[in-house]
Scaffold this motif. Structure first.
Motif, PDB file in Angstrom:
ATOM      1  N   ASP A   1      -9.617   0.335   0.178  1.00 20.05           N
ATOM      2  CA  ASP A   1      -9.739   0.474   1.637  1.00 20.05           C
ATOM      3  C   ASP A   1      -9.716   1.949   2.030  1.00 20.05           C
ATOM      4  O   ASP A   1      -9.030   2.356   2.953  1.00 20.05           O
ATOM      5  CB  ASP A   1      -8.598  -0.285   2.329  1.00 20.05           C
ATOM      6  N   THR A   2     -10.460   2.757   1.287  1.00 20.63           N
ATOM      7  CA  THR A   2     -10.575   4.185   1.579  1.00 20.63           C
ATOM      8  C   THR A   2     -11.940   4.464   2.205  1.00 20.63           C
ATOM      9  O   THR A   2     -12.965   4.051   1.663  1.00 20.63           O
ATOM     10  CB  THR A   2     -10.418   5.018   0.289  1.00 20.63           C
TER      11      THR A   2
ATOM     12  N   CYS B   1      -4.770   7.809   1.878  1.00 18.81           N
ATOM     13  CA  CYS B   1      -6.023   7.657   1.122  1.00 18.81           C
ATOM     14  C   CYS B   1      -6.362   8.919   0.350  1.00 18.81           C
ATOM     15  O   CYS B   1      -7.205   8.891  -0.552  1.00 18.81           O
ATOM     16  CB  CYS B   1      -7.160   7.258   2.064  1.00 18.81           C
TER      17      CYS B   1
ATOM     18  N   GLU C   1      -4.469   9.901   9.138  1.00 20.34           N
ATOM     19  CA  GLU C   1      -5.731  10.382   8.584  1.00 20.34           C
ATOM     20  C   GLU C   1      -5.577  11.828   8.143  1.00 20.34           C
ATOM     21  O   GLU C   1      -4.640  12.521   8.554  1.00 20.34           O
ATOM     22  CB  GLU C   1      -6.860  10.271   9.616  1.00 20.34           C
TER      23      GLU C   1
ATOM     24  N   ASN D   1      -6.308   8.677  -3.341  1.00 21.65           N
ATOM     25  CA  ASN D   1      -7.419   8.040  -4.053  1.00 21.65           C
ATOM     26  C   ASN D   1      -8.276   9.134  -4.698  1.00 21.65           C
ATOM     27  O   ASN D   1      -9.303   9.541  -4.171  1.00 21.65           O
ATOM     28  CB  ASN D   1      -8.248   7.195  -3.082  1.00 21.65           C
TER      29      ASN D   1
ATOM     30  N   GLY E   1      -3.313   5.895   7.276  1.00 18.54           N
ATOM     31  CA  GLY E   1      -4.430   6.113   6.366  1.00 18.54           C
ATOM     32  C   GLY E   1      -4.480   7.473   5.695  1.00 18.54           C
ATOM     33  O   GLY E   1      -5.331   7.704   4.840  1.00 18.54           O
TER      34      GLY E   1
ATOM     35  N   THR F   1      -9.447   8.104   5.729  1.00 19.69           N
ATOM     36  CA  THR F   1      -8.441   7.182   6.256  1.00 19.69           C
ATOM     37  C   THR F   1      -8.765   5.782   5.748  1.00 19.69           C
ATOM     38  O   THR F   1      -9.622   5.618   4.876  1.00 19.69           O
ATOM     39  CB  THR F   1      -8.409   7.237   7.804  1.00 19.69           C
ATOM     40  N   ASN F   2      -8.080   4.785   6.291  1.00 17.77           N
ATOM     41  CA  ASN F   2      -8.373   3.403   5.928  1.00 17.77           C
ATOM     42  C   ASN F   2      -9.109   2.698   7.067  1.00 17.77           C
ATOM     43  O   ASN F   2      -9.371   3.298   8.110  1.00 17.77           O
ATOM     44  CB  ASN F   2      -7.090   2.644   5.542  1.00 17.77           C
TER      45      ASN F   2
ATOM     46  N   LEU G   1      -4.986   0.506  -1.788  1.00 14.99           N
ATOM     47  CA  LEU G   1      -5.367   1.681  -1.002  1.00 14.99           C
ATOM     48  C   LEU G   1      -6.785   2.129  -1.365  1.00 14.99           C
ATOM     49  O   LEU G   1      -7.594   2.450  -0.485  1.00 14.99           O
ATOM     50  CB  LEU G   1      -4.361   2.800  -1.243  1.00 14.99           C
ATOM     51  N   SER G   2      -7.084   2.137  -2.654  1.00 19.55           N
ATOM     52  CA  SER G   2      -8.398   2.598  -3.102  1.00 19.55           C
ATOM     53  C   SER G   2      -9.513   1.688  -2.633  1.00 19.55           C
ATOM     54  O   SER G   2     -10.646   2.133  -2.399  1.00 19.55           O
ATOM     55  CB  SER G   2      -8.422   2.707  -4.637  1.00 19.55           C
TER      56      SER G   2
ATOM     57  N   SER H   1       0.852  -1.189   0.000  1.00 22.93           N
ATOM     58  CA  SER H   1       0.000   0.000   0.000  1.00 22.93           C
ATOM     59  C   SER H   1       0.888   1.238   0.000  1.00 22.93           C
ATOM     60  O   SER H   1       2.106   1.137  -0.191  1.00 22.93           O
ATOM     61  CB  SER H   1      -0.940  -0.006   1.217  1.00 22.93           C
TER      62      SER H   1
END
Length: 202
Positions: free
Chosen positions: A90-91, A132, A160, A135, A129, A122-123, A87-88, A24
């Motif tokens: 889990d955004t 993110c 975040e 994304n 995170g 964040t994730n 990553l995308s 990630s």
């Protein structure tokens, strides 16, 4: 990082499928570290590759150095592409109002308030995170709800970020001052990004 997490990583360092499944992106202040990294379009911040996993409900991450990829025959572009894909997937973007309501164990009804336009991105683990924000597809979908293509970005920490659709009632220098104050009073030095807010166009 606990011993079990270290063992989990060590056992899979020679497995390209495992690496691509767990790779990630994370963000940090610009550094001289020899990592697999590249510039970020947020001034003063760089993006780098990590391996991210979970053991016994706790998240762990390892910074990716070039030899990790070369040892298993993964080229950097493939690694970046897969990292962005992971990553995308889990955004998560959540209203600040809902987060505060959950903290106070109150029902959130989405009613208007001074913070209603601010959201946290964040994730799922809330671990590294902040990346993110890379994304862009999720960010475009977010801004479209507010009929704009501009976004305020406030780096809360490496874990975040806060985002809000552009609003001329907010001044960038005031938001930057808020980020700086939060960094100095609430964020551990190792978790800080920059002491400023940003405007990005999507």
């Amino acid at each position: 990082m606990n011993t079990e997490a270290i063992t989990d990583i060590a056992m899979n360092f020679n497995d390209p499928e495992w690496i691509l499944e767990h790779i990630s992106i994370a963000l940090q202040r610009i550094s001289d570290e020899s990592l697999v990294k590249r510039p970020c379009d947020l001034d003063g911040i760089e993006q780098y590759l990590i391996l991210q996993g979970e053991k016994d409900g706790s998240c762990y991450t390892v910074k990716v150095v070039p030899i990790i990829l070369s040892n298993v025959g993964i080229d950097e572009q493939t690694a970046w592409d897969k990292a962005l894909e992971n990553l995308s997937a889990d955004t998560h973007i959540t209203s600040l109002g809902k987060i505060l309501a959950d903290m106070m164990d109150e029902q959130y009804d989405g009613s208007t308030g001074p913070d209603i336009r601010f959201h946290v991105i964040t994730n799922s683990h809330k671990c590294k995170g902040a990346a993110c924000i890379m994304n862009r597809k999720a960010l475009k979908a977010f801004t479209q709800k507010y009929d704009t293509n501009m976004l305020f970005v406030l780096p809360s920490s490496v874990h975040e970020m806060m985002i809000a659709p552009y609003d001329s009632n907010f001044k960038l220098e005031d938001l930057s001052a808020m980020v700086k104050e939060i960094n100095e009073t609430q964020v551990a030095p190792g978790d800080r990004l920059t002491d400023r807010a940003y405007i990005i166009c999507l």
